[in-house]
Enzyme design. Sequence first.
Site, PDB file in Angstrom:
ATOM      1  N   LYS A 129       0.827  -1.211   0.000  1.00  0.00           N
ATOM      2  CA  LYS A 129       0.000   0.000   0.000  1.00  0.00           C
ATOM      3  C   LYS A 129       0.870   1.274   0.000  1.00  0.00           C
ATOM      4  O   LYS A 129       2.077   1.213   0.263  1.00  0.00           O
ATOM      5  CB  LYS A 129      -0.938  -0.032   1.206  1.00  0.00           C
ATOM      6  CG  LYS A 129      -1.956  -1.187   1.152  1.00  0.00           C
ATOM      7  CD  LYS A 129      -2.956  -1.103   2.298  1.00  0.00           C
ATOM      8  CE  LYS A 129      -3.999  -2.209   2.205  1.00  0.00           C
ATOM      9  NZ  LYS A 129      -5.009  -2.093   3.283  1.00  0.00           N
ATOM     10  N   PHE A 138     -15.307   3.950   7.094  1.00  0.00           N
ATOM     11  CA  PHE A 138     -13.927   4.267   6.707  1.00  0.00           C
ATOM     12  C   PHE A 138     -13.713   4.278   5.191  1.00  0.00           C
ATOM     13  O   PHE A 138     -12.597   4.510   4.723  1.00  0.00           O
ATOM     14  CB  PHE A 138     -12.953   3.279   7.363  1.00  0.00           C
ATOM     15  CG  PHE A 138     -13.210   1.822   7.029  1.00  0.00           C
ATOM     16  CD1 PHE A 138     -12.736   1.262   5.850  1.00  0.00           C
ATOM     17  CD2 PHE A 138     -13.930   1.010   7.900  1.00  0.00           C
ATOM     18  CE1 PHE A 138     -12.970  -0.079   5.544  1.00  0.00           C
ATOM     19  CE2 PHE A 138     -14.165  -0.334   7.605  1.00  0.00           C
ATOM     20  CZ  PHE A 138     -13.687  -0.871   6.417  1.00  0.00           C
ATOM     21  N   ARG A 141      -2.470 -14.482   4.585  1.00  0.00           N
ATOM     22  CA  ARG A 141      -3.128 -13.702   5.647  1.00  0.00           C
ATOM     23  C   ARG A 141      -2.379 -13.871   6.978  1.00  0.00           C
ATOM     24  O   ARG A 141      -2.272 -12.928   7.758  1.00  0.00           O
ATOM     25  CB  ARG A 141      -4.602 -14.126   5.802  1.00  0.00           C
ATOM     26  CG  ARG A 141      -5.501 -13.832   4.601  1.00  0.00           C
ATOM     27  CD  ARG A 141      -5.861 -12.374   4.444  1.00  0.00           C
ATOM     28  NE  ARG A 141      -6.618 -11.836   5.542  1.00  0.00           N
ATOM     29  CZ  ARG A 141      -7.363 -10.722   5.456  1.00  0.00           C
ATOM     30  NH1 ARG A 141      -7.461 -10.052   4.299  1.00  0.00           N
ATOM     31  NH2 ARG A 141      -7.995 -10.271   6.488  1.00  0.00           N
ATOM     32  N   THR A 178      -5.664  -6.951  10.569  1.00  0.00           N
ATOM     33  CA  THR A 178      -5.889  -5.665   9.910  1.00  0.00           C
ATOM     34  C   THR A 178      -5.271  -4.513  10.699  1.00  0.00           C
ATOM     35  O   THR A 178      -4.649  -3.616  10.119  1.00  0.00           O
ATOM     36  CB  THR A 178      -7.410  -5.426   9.752  1.00  0.00           C
ATOM     37  OG1 THR A 178      -7.988  -6.576   9.128  1.00  0.00           O
ATOM     38  CG2 THR A 178      -7.680  -4.197   8.911  1.00  0.00           C
ATOM     39  N   ARG A 237       2.407  -6.627   8.819  1.00  0.00           N
ATOM     40  CA  ARG A 237       1.705  -5.429   9.310  1.00  0.00           C
ATOM     41  C   ARG A 237       2.268  -4.963  10.650  1.00  0.00           C
ATOM     42  O   ARG A 237       2.412  -3.769  10.886  1.00  0.00           O
ATOM     43  CB  ARG A 237       0.195  -5.697   9.380  1.00  0.00           C
ATOM     44  CG  ARG A 237      -0.463  -5.600   8.002  1.00  0.00           C
ATOM     45  CD  ARG A 237      -1.891  -6.074   8.013  1.00  0.00           C
ATOM     46  NE  ARG A 237      -2.632  -5.671   6.810  1.00  0.00           N
ATOM     47  CZ  ARG A 237      -3.808  -6.172   6.473  1.00  0.00           C
ATOM     48  NH1 ARG A 237      -4.385  -7.099   7.226  1.00  0.00           N
ATOM     49  NH2 ARG A 237      -4.415  -5.754   5.375  1.00  0.00           N
ATOM     50  N   ASN A 267      -2.094   0.369   6.690  1.00  0.00           N
ATOM     51  CA  ASN A 267      -1.597  -0.888   7.243  1.00  0.00           C
ATOM     52  C   ASN A 267      -0.729  -1.687   6.278  1.00  0.00           C
ATOM     53  O   ASN A 267      -0.706  -2.909   6.314  1.00  0.00           O
ATOM     54  CB  ASN A 267      -2.762  -1.718   7.805  1.00  0.00           C
ATOM     55  CG  ASN A 267      -3.762  -2.107   6.745  1.00  0.00           C
ATOM     56  OD1 ASN A 267      -3.649  -1.691   5.603  1.00  0.00           O
ATOM     57  ND2 ASN A 267      -4.731  -2.924   7.113  1.00  0.00           N
ATOM     58  N   HIS A 319      -2.072  -5.427   1.486  1.00  0.00           N
ATOM     59  CA  HIS A 319      -3.360  -6.096   1.284  1.00  0.00           C
ATOM     60  C   HIS A 319      -3.125  -7.579   1.033  1.00  0.00           C
ATOM     61  O   HIS A 319      -2.121  -7.951   0.422  1.00  0.00           O
ATOM     62  CB  HIS A 319      -4.067  -5.484   0.065  1.00  0.00           C
ATOM     63  CG  HIS A 319      -5.264  -6.268  -0.389  1.00  0.00           C
ATOM     64  ND1 HIS A 319      -6.495  -6.116   0.199  1.00  0.00           N
ATOM     65  CD2 HIS A 319      -5.403  -7.230  -1.342  1.00  0.00           C
ATOM     66  CE1 HIS A 319      -7.357  -6.955  -0.397  1.00  0.00           C
ATOM     67  NE2 HIS A 319      -6.713  -7.632  -1.322  1.00  0.00           N
TER      68      HIS A 319
HETATM   69  N1  UDP Z   1      -9.754  -0.213   7.252  1.00  0.00           N
HETATM   70  C1  UDP Z   1      -9.856   0.987   7.949  1.00  0.00           C
HETATM   71  N2  UDP Z   1     -10.590   1.026   9.117  1.00  0.00           N
HETATM   72  C2  UDP Z   1     -11.229  -0.076   9.608  1.00  0.00           C
HETATM   73  C3  UDP Z   1     -11.142  -1.285   8.902  1.00  0.00           C
HETATM   74  C4  UDP Z   1     -10.399  -1.319   7.726  1.00  0.00           C
HETATM   75  O1  UDP Z   1      -9.304   1.995   7.515  1.00  0.00           O
HETATM   76  O2  UDP Z   1     -11.875   0.019  10.664  1.00  0.00           O
HETATM   77  C5  UDP Z   1      -8.991  -0.264   5.989  1.00  0.00           C
HETATM   78  C6  UDP Z   1      -7.654  -1.005   6.142  1.00  0.00           C
HETATM   79  O3  UDP Z   1      -6.719  -0.373   5.267  1.00  0.00           O
HETATM   80  C7  UDP Z   1      -8.018  -2.388   5.655  1.00  0.00           C
HETATM   81  C8  UDP Z   1      -8.994  -2.082   4.521  1.00  0.00           C
HETATM   82  O4  UDP Z   1      -9.745  -0.965   5.014  1.00  0.00           O
HETATM   83  O5  UDP Z   1      -6.877  -3.118   5.217  1.00  0.00           O
HETATM   84  C9  UDP Z   1      -9.941  -3.205   4.170  1.00  0.00           C
HETATM   85  O6  UDP Z   1     -10.596  -3.659   5.341  1.00  0.00           O
HETATM   86  P1  UDP Z   1     -10.758  -5.213   5.655  1.00  0.00           P
HETATM   87  O7  UDP Z   1     -11.702  -5.345   6.786  1.00  0.00           O
HETATM   88  O8  UDP Z   1     -11.074  -5.942   4.390  1.00  0.00           O
HETATM   89  O9  UDP Z   1      -9.309  -5.619   6.197  1.00  0.00           O
HETATM   90  P2  UDP Z   1      -8.162  -6.549   5.542  1.00  0.00           P
HETATM   91  O10 UDP Z   1      -8.848  -7.632   4.770  1.00  0.00           O
HETATM   92  O11 UDP Z   1      -7.318  -5.649   4.669  1.00  0.00           O
HETATM   93  O12 UDP Z   1      -7.390  -7.087   6.712  1.00  0.00           O
HETATM   94 MG    MG Z   2     -10.294  -7.523   3.301  1.00  0.00          MG
END
Ligand code: UDP
Ligand code: MG
Length: 138
Positions: free
Chosen positions: A10, A58, A86, A92, A103, A113, A116
């Site tokens: 990212k 968000f 993952r 996350t 992360r 973070n 992806h």
């Molecule tokens: N994100 C955020 N606030 C939140 C949750 C997610 O800004 O409360 C952002 C973060 O960059 C995250 C992305 O949105 O990686 C996608 O969210 P997801 O729940 O899919 O998390 P991921 O699969 O990336 O762990």
């Molecule tokens: Mg996701």
Amino acid sequence: MSNRTFTMIKPDAFANGHSGAIIDRIIKAGFKIVALKLTSLSAEKAGEFYAVHKQRPFYGELVEFMSSGPIIAAILEKNNAVEDFRKLIGATDPAKADEGTIRRVFAENLGRNAIHGSDSDDNAAIEGNFFFSGLERI
Ligand code: UDP
Ligand code: MG
């Protein structure tokens, strides 16, 4: 279980100079790169990629962040790729991510973070196809 997943380094991690170290960790964890590009997302394209989160509070911030600078997109191959990747990147929220995960080591905060990782085999295929044509992968 499929053997491919999709990732993006990212804009925060790219701007902070962590791309090389992150790619090194990915390869050392046993993933093979089958597609790779340095690119950037317009706000429109970032919104499309994260459309599943459109109703979340968000979403606007996420789209702005993901279109704020260069990213590195890649398709990766390994047995059990989605789940293993993952685990490698961690939760996350980097504050909640396990010690030693990408992360935990490289991310700034919950939004910024670092990386992806696809959350299912179906999404890995959809996301890989979003960035790469057949000619751009091995
Ligand atoms: N994100 C955020 N606030 C939140 C949750 C997610 O800004 O409360 C952002 C973060 O960059 C995250 C992305 O949105 O990686 C996608 O969210 P997801 O729940 O899919 O998390 P991921 O699969 O990336 O762990
Ligand atoms: Mg996701």
